[in-house]
Motif scaffolding. Structure first.
Motif, short mmCIF file in Angstrom:
data_model
loop_
_atom_site.label_atom_id
_atom_site.label_comp_id
_atom_site.label_asym_id
_atom_site.label_seq_id
_atom_site.Cartn_x
_atom_site.Cartn_y
_atom_site.Cartn_z
N LEU A 68 0.83 -1.22 0.00
CA LEU A 68 0.00 0.00 0.00
C LEU A 68 0.86 1.26 0.00
O LEU A 68 0.55 2.25 -0.70
N ILE A 69 1.95 1.25 0.75
CA ILE A 69 2.85 2.41 0.81
C ILE A 69 3.50 2.66 -0.55
O ILE A 69 3.53 3.80 -1.04
N ILE A 70 4.04 1.60 -1.18
CA ILE A 70 4.70 1.75 -2.47
C ILE A 70 3.70 2.18 -3.54
O ILE A 70 4.01 3.01 -4.41
N PHE A 71 2.48 1.66 -3.48
CA PHE A 71 1.44 2.05 -4.45
C PHE A 71 1.13 3.53 -4.32
O PHE A 71 1.03 4.25 -5.33
N LEU A 72 0.99 4.02 -3.09
CA LEU A 72 0.67 5.43 -2.86
C LEU A 72 1.81 6.34 -3.33
O LEU A 72 1.57 7.36 -4.01
N ILE A 73 3.04 5.97 -3.01
CA ILE A 73 4.19 6.77 -3.44
C ILE A 73 4.28 6.80 -4.97
O ILE A 73 4.49 7.86 -5.57
N SER A 74 4.07 5.65 -5.60
CA SER A 74 4.13 5.56 -7.06
C SER A 74 3.04 6.42 -7.70
O SER A 74 3.28 7.08 -8.71
N VAL A 121 3.50 -2.47 -9.87
CA VAL A 121 3.60 -2.43 -8.40
C VAL A 121 2.72 -3.50 -7.77
O VAL A 121 3.17 -4.26 -6.90
N LEU A 122 1.48 -3.58 -8.22
CA LEU A 122 0.54 -4.55 -7.63
C LEU A 122 0.91 -5.99 -7.98
O LEU A 122 0.81 -6.89 -7.13
N THR A 123 1.35 -6.21 -9.22
CA THR A 123 1.73 -7.56 -9.63
C THR A 123 2.90 -8.08 -8.81
O THR A 123 2.88 -9.21 -8.32
N GLU A 124 3.93 -7.24 -8.66
CA GLU A 124 5.10 -7.65 -7.88
C GLU A 124 4.77 -7.73 -6.40
O GLU A 124 5.33 -8.57 -5.67
N GLY A 125 3.86 -6.90 -5.95
CA GLY A 125 3.43 -6.96 -4.56
C GLY A 125 2.76 -8.29 -4.24
O GLY A 125 2.97 -8.87 -3.17
N CYS A 126 1.98 -8.79 -5.19
CA CYS A 126 1.37 -10.12 -5.02
C CYS A 126 2.44 -11.19 -4.88
O CYS A 126 2.30 -12.13 -4.08
N ASN A 127 3.53 -11.07 -5.65
CA ASN A 127 4.63 -12.03 -5.56
C ASN A 127 5.26 -12.04 -4.17
O ASN A 127 5.71 -13.09 -3.68
N LEU A 128 5.32 -10.87 -3.53
CA LEU A 128 5.86 -10.78 -2.17
C LEU A 128 5.04 -11.65 -1.21
O LEU A 128 5.60 -12.39 -0.40
N LEU A 129 3.72 -11.56 -1.34
CA LEU A 129 2.84 -12.33 -0.46
C LEU A 129 2.88 -13.82 -0.81
O LEU A 129 2.94 -14.68 0.08
N ILE A 130 2.84 -14.13 -2.10
CA ILE A 130 2.88 -15.52 -2.56
C ILE A 130 4.17 -16.19 -2.11
O ILE A 130 4.19 -17.35 -1.69
N GLY A 131 5.28 -15.44 -2.19
CA GLY A 131 6.58 -15.98 -1.78
C GLY A 131 6.62 -16.36 -0.31
O GLY A 131 7.14 -17.42 0.06
N GLY A 132 6.07 -15.50 0.55
CA GLY A 132 6.04 -15.79 1.98
C GLY A 132 5.23 -17.03 2.30
O GLY A 132 5.65 -17.89 3.08
N ILE A 133 4.06 -17.14 1.67
CA ILE A 133 3.21 -18.32 1.87
C ILE A 133 3.92 -19.57 1.32
O ILE A 133 3.89 -20.64 1.94
N GLY A 134 4.58 -19.41 0.16
CA GLY A 134 5.28 -20.54 -0.46
C GLY A 134 6.38 -21.08 0.43
O GLY A 134 6.56 -22.31 0.53
N ILE A 135 7.13 -20.20 1.09
CA ILE A 135 8.21 -20.63 1.99
C ILE A 135 7.62 -21.38 3.19
O ILE A 135 8.14 -22.41 3.61
N HIS A 136 6.54 -20.84 3.74
CA HIS A 136 5.88 -21.50 4.88
C HIS A 136 5.44 -22.92 4.50
O HIS A 136 5.70 -23.88 5.25
N MET A 137 4.82 -23.05 3.34
CA MET A 137 4.33 -24.36 2.90
C MET A 137 5.49 -25.30 2.56
O MET A 137 5.39 -26.52 2.75
N THR A 138 6.59 -24.74 2.06
CA THR A 138 7.78 -25.54 1.76
C THR A 138 8.37 -26.15 3.03
O THR A 138 8.76 -27.31 3.07
N ILE A 139 8.42 -25.34 4.08
CA ILE A 139 8.94 -25.82 5.37
C ILE A 139 8.09 -26.98 5.89
O ILE A 139 8.60 -27.96 6.45
N LEU A 140 6.78 -26.87 5.68
CA LEU A 140 5.87 -27.93 6.14
C LEU A 140 5.84 -29.12 5.19
O LEU A 140 5.21 -30.13 5.49
N GLY A 141 6.51 -28.98 4.04
CA GLY A 141 6.50 -30.06 3.05
C GLY A 141 5.18 -30.17 2.29
O GLY A 141 4.85 -31.23 1.75
N LEU A 142 4.43 -29.06 2.24
CA LEU A 142 3.11 -29.06 1.58
C LEU A 142 3.14 -28.20 0.31
O LEU A 142 2.37 -27.25 0.18
#
Length: 409
Positions: free
Chosen positions: A295-301, A328-349
């Protein structure tokens, strides 16, 4: 207190480094957007997409695997040389297949063989750089990792400026300078890993290829599907003679992606290691902070939109400045997807996330096909399939992540 003080110093230093990197990234865009015409820009993005395809199939899942192994190995006093040997084996296998493909392309149409060669080398060097830098960051050497990235970007700007204005500005020139800068960065990163005792410890056998494949195949297919979702439009539209649409959209969209990616990189370098260390317990905080950052980067942009585009490119691109916000929004989605992906990778899911990616690419190509068939494809509409599909992937991934938390509670 010392830990808090160190964390604050890390955040400040990383922020300063990333601000410098944003400036350097914008200089890169300025150089190639002024040196290449819109059609040549489309060709550059086409071959960049081919390079990313190689990474999506092979190198992205490999890096997910090895980054997840670093902390368990180090905590037991084991060396990381087993991962180095694993990488060597896989890169060697890729090189054999790639050379055979290169020979086939050369005999079919030698015009494209040089482009393919550089695209392949760029994929390999980018993987090695990402693996070494990710490993340093994962083990807590965040400032060193960030400074090497700044060095890499400055080198890219310098080489690109020298070749464009001193020799000739073509899509091949941009790709070649990127690859050469990555190659030099590998030596710097290797030197740093030796200084940081990166490879010390008890040697263990390298992981079997079978175990890596079983772990990585859902991620590999997911990365391939994500490639189709976010970049596949380039491979569809350029053969249809729409390289200018691809060139204009990708250039302006790329400015937004560069800004968001730089901010996301600071955020990720500070907080992704915590997800690994905590076994996923800090993921909720990561996601909440990530949404705030977007949201901050979107507003500044939004505020600096017109001057940013006019300074970064040239006047012919200014009417298309609103496309920056899609980046901005597309790459921002990748930030969230990446965090969830790492969590699921740790769990082996990792497998459930594959279905999210498949839903995303299906949505993207369905909308793109509708735009093409309805003759509504343009610079203004080409980003709709990407953004809509990214939002769907985030929503589905979040739902799966929440379900996994409830089951593990």
């Amino acid at each position: 207190y010392a830990t808090t003080s160190t964390r604050i110093r890390n955040i400040v230093s990383l922020t300063l480094v990333r601000l410098a990197m944003i400036d350097e990234h914008l200089l890169i865009i300025q150089h190639y957007s002024n040196a290449l015409d819109k059609a040549e820009l489309g060709i550059y993005f086409f071959w960049g997409t081919v390079s990313y395809l190689v990474s999506a199939l092979l190198f992205v899942p490999l890096d997910y695997y090895q980054q997840a192994q670093i902390h368990p190995l180090k905590e037991k006093g084991y060396s990381l040389l087993s991962l180095l040997r694993l990488n060597t084996r896989i890169i060697f296998f890729f090189a054999i297949v790639f050379v055979l493909l290169l020979v086939i392309v050369f005999f079919i149409n030698n015009k494209y063989s040089l482009y393919l060669l550089v695209a392949g080398l760029m994929a390999i060097t980018q993987h090695i750089v990402n693996s070494l830098r990710g490993g340093l960051n994962n083990l807590g050497f965040r400032q060193s990792a960030a400074l090497t990235q700044l060095f890499e970007v400055i080198l890219k700007v310098s080489l690109l400026a020298a070749f464009i204005w001193g020799v000739q500005g073509t899509s091949l020139t941009v790709m070649g300078t990127n690859t050469f800068a990555l190659f030099i960065s590998i030596f710097l990163l290797l030197w740093l890993t030796l200084q940081k005792d990166f490879w010390s410890g008890i040697e263990v056998p390298q992981p079997s290829t079978r175990s890596v494949i079983l772990f990585s195949w859902p991620i590999s297919i997911g990365a391939l599907v994500n490639w189709g979702q976010t970049q596949g439009f380039r491979l569809v539209l350029i053969p249809m003679g729409m390289s200018e649409i691809v060139g204009v959209f990708s250039t302006i969209n790329g400015i937004g992606i560069a800004g968001m990616a730089a901010a996301a990189a600071i955020y990720s370098q500070m907080f992704i290691p915590d997800i690994y260390k905590s076994g996923g317990k800090t993921t909720p905080n990561y996601l909440l902070g990530g949404i705030g950052l977007i949201l901050i980067i979107f507003l500044i942009s939004f505020i600096v939109l017109e001057p940013l585009v006019s300074l970064t490119t040239n006047v012919s691109f200014t009417p298309f400045r609103w496309l920056l916000l899609i980046g901005v929004l597309t790459e921002g989605c990748n930030l969230l997807i990446g965090g969830i992906g790492i969590h699921m990778t740790i769990l082996g899911l990792t497998r459930p996330l594959l279905w999210c990616s498949i839903a995303g690419v299906f949505t993207a190509f369905l909308i793109l096909a509708g735009l093409i068939m309805g003759e509504m494809i343009s610079v203004w509409t080409v980003g709709i399939p990407i953004l809509a599909s990214q939002i769907i992937v985030v929503v589905l991934s979040y739902a799966i992540w929440k379900k996994s938390i409830r089951h593990s509670a």
